[in-house]
Write an enzyme that holds these catalytic residues in place. Structure first.
Site, short mmCIF file in Angstrom:
data_model
loop_
_atom_site.label_atom_id
_atom_site.label_comp_id
_atom_site.label_asym_id
_atom_site.label_seq_id
_atom_site.Cartn_x
_atom_site.Cartn_y
_atom_site.Cartn_z
N LYS A 71 0.81 -1.23 0.00
CA LYS A 71 0.00 0.00 0.00
C LYS A 71 0.84 1.29 0.00
CE LYS A 71 -3.98 -1.87 2.48
NZ LYS A 71 -4.87 -1.60 3.61
N ASP A 106 -10.69 3.38 2.51
CA ASP A 106 -11.10 3.09 3.90
C ASP A 106 -11.81 4.29 4.52
OD1 ASP A 106 -10.27 0.48 3.99
OD2 ASP A 106 -8.32 0.92 4.89
P1 NAP Z 1 -1.97 -1.88 12.33
O1 NAP Z 1 -1.47 -0.73 11.53
O2 NAP Z 1 -1.11 -3.08 12.53
O3 NAP Z 1 -2.40 -1.32 13.80
C1 NAP Z 1 -2.81 -2.19 14.82
C2 NAP Z 1 -3.33 -1.38 16.02
O4 NAP Z 1 -3.81 -2.32 17.02
C3 NAP Z 1 -2.26 -0.53 16.69
O5 NAP Z 1 -2.84 0.64 17.19
C4 NAP Z 1 -1.79 -1.46 17.83
O6 NAP Z 1 -1.20 -0.77 18.89
C5 NAP Z 1 -3.12 -2.05 18.25
N1 NAP Z 1 -2.94 -3.30 18.99
C6 NAP Z 1 -2.57 -4.50 18.51
N2 NAP Z 1 -2.51 -5.41 19.51
C7 NAP Z 1 -2.87 -4.76 20.65
C8 NAP Z 1 -2.99 -5.15 22.02
N3 NAP Z 1 -2.76 -6.40 22.41
N4 NAP Z 1 -3.39 -4.21 22.91
C9 NAP Z 1 -3.66 -2.93 22.52
N5 NAP Z 1 -3.53 -2.51 21.23
C10 NAP Z 1 -3.15 -3.40 20.31
O7 NAP Z 1 -3.33 -2.46 11.74
P2 NAP Z 1 -4.47 -1.64 10.94
O8 NAP Z 1 -4.23 -1.79 9.49
O9 NAP Z 1 -4.61 -0.29 11.52
O10 NAP Z 1 -5.77 -2.55 11.28
C11 NAP Z 1 -6.30 -2.56 12.58
C12 NAP Z 1 -7.61 -3.39 12.60
O11 NAP Z 1 -8.58 -2.79 11.75
C13 NAP Z 1 -7.45 -4.83 12.09
O12 NAP Z 1 -8.26 -5.65 12.88
C14 NAP Z 1 -7.97 -4.77 10.67
O13 NAP Z 1 -8.50 -6.02 10.22
C15 NAP Z 1 -9.10 -3.76 10.83
N6 NAP Z 1 -9.46 -3.07 9.57
C16 NAP Z 1 -10.71 -3.24 9.11
C17 NAP Z 1 -11.11 -2.59 7.96
C18 NAP Z 1 -12.52 -2.75 7.47
O14 NAP Z 1 -12.80 -2.45 6.31
N7 NAP Z 1 -13.41 -3.21 8.32
C19 NAP Z 1 -10.20 -1.77 7.25
C20 NAP Z 1 -8.90 -1.61 7.76
C21 NAP Z 1 -8.54 -2.28 8.93
P3 NAP Z 1 0.40 -0.47 18.92
O15 NAP Z 1 0.61 0.75 18.06
O16 NAP Z 1 0.69 -0.25 20.35
O17 NAP Z 1 1.07 -1.70 18.36
#
Ligand code: NAP
Length: 280
Positions: A71, A106
């Site tokens: 991306k 998104d």
């Molecule tokens: P990312 O960039 O990897 O970010 C992950 C986030 O989750 C970070 O803020 C991380 O905190 C936090 N996190 C992970 N494990 C944690 C824990 N044990 N305790 C507290 N915080 C935790 O991922 P992303 O792309 O933003 O995606 C995040 C979520 O959104 C995923 O579940 C993804 O499937 C979903 N999503 C859904 C859509 C949709 O269309 N529905 C679109 C995009 C994403 P740290 O910074 O501290 O690591």
């Protein structure tokens, strides 16, 4: 067959090209709208991505979705719009006047889903956003675009939240993860953008009973569909917006750009994707 009569074909580029719901969604709309076209999955390794994208048209594609890990590279190789620039990543590419353009859908997926599930959500004074990853960037950009005045951002790693806040300006305020309980009482809108609540991850451990009675709760996680957060919010009578809704609405813009018609997110499409999610 000339270019004008050739069926239009878009694709999803990823590595590995994981099991994605995008072909299911786009084929459904192509069928519904009677458009002769296609949507394929292309597994392209990082070292081959630039060449593949530069030759997108020569490969027979009119555009593409881009997923992990491409991306950011997609953003650099194209002419991004304001949304893609703000999010720092492009997930949709199309060719316009011979130029490769990009956006991040998104943002509109998140906003359109809230509009569909909880009309009037944007009258909230304050939003509480949990998480500061890529998805949080799209959410914060969307909230600012829709005029939410105060955004409280909380992330496990506070520095990451701070750097996001620095990018987005004065309406975004950072607080420590262990203050979530206190923040809930002011939040007209609560959005989980962390991966907590996903299959295989711990649940998000917060007391939604502390939210105002009119609060709206959105969860970006869609596997499972009914996350513990959404189940608890509904039990309190709060309006909710789930991650599958966002996933479906984010696909609308790409389809429109590639195939020239704006498709509908219908209950039938939702059932189709729900059934597919239930199989895995
Ligand atoms: P990312 O960039 O990897 O970010 C992950 C986030 O989750 C970070 O803020 C991380 O905190 C936090 N996190 C992970 N494990 C944690 C824990 N044990 N305790 C507290 N915080 C935790 O991922 P992303 O792309 O933003 O995606 C995040 C979520 O959104 C995923 O579940 C993804 O499937 C979903 N999503 C859904 C859509 C949709 O269309 N529905 C679109 C995009 C994403 P740290 O910074 O501290 O690591």
């Amino acid at each position: 067959m000339t270019t004008a009569t050739r069926p239009r074909i878009a694709c999803l580029i990823g590595w590995p090209a994981a099991h994605s719901r995008s072909p299911l969604i786009h084929h459904y709309w192509l069928r519904k709208l009677g458009i002769e076209g296609g949507y394929s999955i292309e597994a392209v390794p990082p070292e081959g991505f630039s060449d593949f994208v530069r030759r997108l048209s020569a490969h027979g594609f009119i555009g593409a979705n881009v997923t992990i890990p491409h991306k950011e590279r997609a953003l650099a190789l194209s002419l991004p719009d304001a949304r893609a620039r703000a999010v720092g990543a492009a997930n949709t590419l199309w060719i316009e006047s011979g130029e490769l353009r990009s956006t991040n859908t998104d943002v509109e997926g998140f906003l359109a889903n809230l509009d569909a599930c909880a009309a009037g959500w944007d009258s909230a004074e304050e939003a509480l956003v949990l998480g500061a990853g890529g998805a949080a960037r799209a959410v914060v950009f969307g909230l600012i675009e829709r005029g939410i005045k105060r955004i409280r951002l909380v992330n496990r790693t506070m520095e990451r939240a701070q750097s996001l806040a620095d990018q987005f300006g004065a309406s975004v305020h950072v607080s420590a993860w262990d203050t979530i309980g206190e923040q809930l009482a002011h939040a007209g809108l609560l959005i989980n953008t962390t991966s907590l609540g996903m299959h295989g991850q711990p649940a998000l451990d917060i007391d939604v009973g502390r939210l105002p009675l009119q609060a709206v709760v959105a969860d970006l996680v869609y596997a499972p569909l009914d996350t513990p957060l959404l189940v608890a919010a509904r039990a309190k009578g709060l309006k909710t917006a789930d991650g599958l809704g966002m996933l479906l609405y984010q696909a609308v813009r790409g389809f429109e750009l590639w195939f020239g018609q704006r498709p509908q997110v219908t209950a039938e499409l939702r059932r189709l994707v729900e059934a597919d999610l239930a199989r895995t």
